[in-house]
Enzyme design. Sequence first.
Site, PDB file in Angstrom:
ATOM      1  N   LEU A   1       0.828  -1.204   0.000  1.00  0.00           N
ATOM      2  CA  LEU A   1       0.000   0.000   0.000  1.00  0.00           C
ATOM      3  C   LEU A   1       0.861   1.252   0.000  1.00  0.00           C
ATOM      4  CD1 LEU A   1      -2.592   1.720   0.491  1.00  0.00           C
ATOM      5  CD2 LEU A   1      -2.336   1.184   2.927  1.00  0.00           C
ATOM      6  N   SER A   2       0.539   2.199  -0.872  1.00  0.00           N
ATOM      7  CA  SER A   2       1.163   3.525  -0.898  1.00  0.00           C
ATOM      8  C   SER A   2       2.678   3.406  -1.032  1.00  0.00           C
ATOM      9  CB  SER A   2       0.747   4.316   0.342  1.00  0.00           C
ATOM     10  OG  SER A   2       1.123   5.652   0.217  1.00  0.00           O
TER      11      SER A   2
END
Length: 480
Positions: free
Chosen positions: A148-149
């Site tokens: 994520l991210s």
Amino acid sequence: MPKPVRLFAALALAAGLIAAGHSSASAAGGTFQQVTGFGSNPGNLAMYSYAPAGLPAGAPLVVALHGCAQTATDYYDDSGWPKYADLYGFAVVFPQTDAANNSLSCFNWFDSTKDTRGNGEAASVVQMVAKAEALYGSDSHRVFVTGLSAGGGLTADLLADYPDMFAGGAVDSGLPAQCATTETAASGCQYGSQNLTPAQWGDKVRASDPGYTGPWPRVAIWQGTADTTVQPVNGTELRDQWTNTWGIGQTPSSTASLPGGTTLTSYDDASGNPAVQLYSINGMGHGLAVDPGSATNQCGTTGAYFLSAICSSYYTAQFWGLAGGTTGTGLPAPTGLTVSGTTATSVSLTWQPVSGASSYDVYRDGTQANASPVTGTTYTDSGLAAGTSHSYTVAAVDASGNVGTQSAAVTATTSGGYTPSCYTTDNYDQTVAGRAFQSGGLTYATGSGQAMGLWNVFTVHTLEETAPGYYVVADSGCPA
């Protein structure tokens, strides 16, 4: 504030400032725990893992990378991956960074001394994979990575650095591989288009492990259309990068509507199997898409930057073919699974035969769809609702009834659903209406991310809404 601080602050918000106080927990039959002594650890990371009790040798392995200001425990608790480890039978490694490496505990996806082959954090993750393979007897040909991210940015880097190690990846609200090589360049990747051609993006992958020619990892890309921290154009750039790496072009092989306002565009390899998939989630901001619930295709816990929309971990597991679990007999996964037709109530499938198979099982959304053995290489799934989308895989069964590995997933939508709409106006009006967005003075179609030229009142395009909140350029005729 200084630019580096702004960058890290944005990424911290992007990954979610999860409240402290999570504790390690046991899922159904397994324990989440820290693992030490996994190597020289040049990236100064911590290793955590989860494996279902009684996991046999030869099972797949997933690496799951948290976002800024998160921990491995946060990702274990909220992402949904332990549910599918139990359901399908695989181990999960959760790497963890901290403030000693980065002031807001971000993985350094933008630092070429830490995110390239043989160096820093990338090398530490590879050492964790080797340790997990030794601990659990994992299948070295079925190792996958997701994040994520900032963890998504490092995921893309790892896929480029080690295509010989990872069979597939999933980049959630992340950045293209090697988009930035310095901290100062990172914010430009987050907030705007880099204006590179697909070939230039693909070159960044090819340069990460010179001389490697394939096979390449299968890549899922998850992107919210309302993401203001990692702009939606990053999803398009990731699509360009990996389709070019595969040499398959940027024209979708299929498009489907999924739950949570999600539009899936698939890009198939030469054998007809999805190689790259882009999941565009209408109206979702920055975070990991989850969908709490007990159904097979539901997972996760909502919270800061764990956003209620669709269970991304479920669809990613299906795309990677993990639903075959560990019940395999040595029969390989069928190839060439294709949707050969749809009606308002049915989906027809075809696939290539597997040597040694006496029949096949077909799975819809993770659950077996056929009530009796399928002896050929075609199957029609009937009794479905109109305008609904489903994910399908197929597995070969030997004469003793043992089930082999499931194929890569395909998605099909029954007819009678969404009616396309067409809009012709200038780029400024398309943007004001939400059918497009602008970045760096250029305009892109919402959902598909297709380039539309300058953001002004002089450039006119026709956009077709092919699914709720998903628009494609249709200047040559609408509806297409």
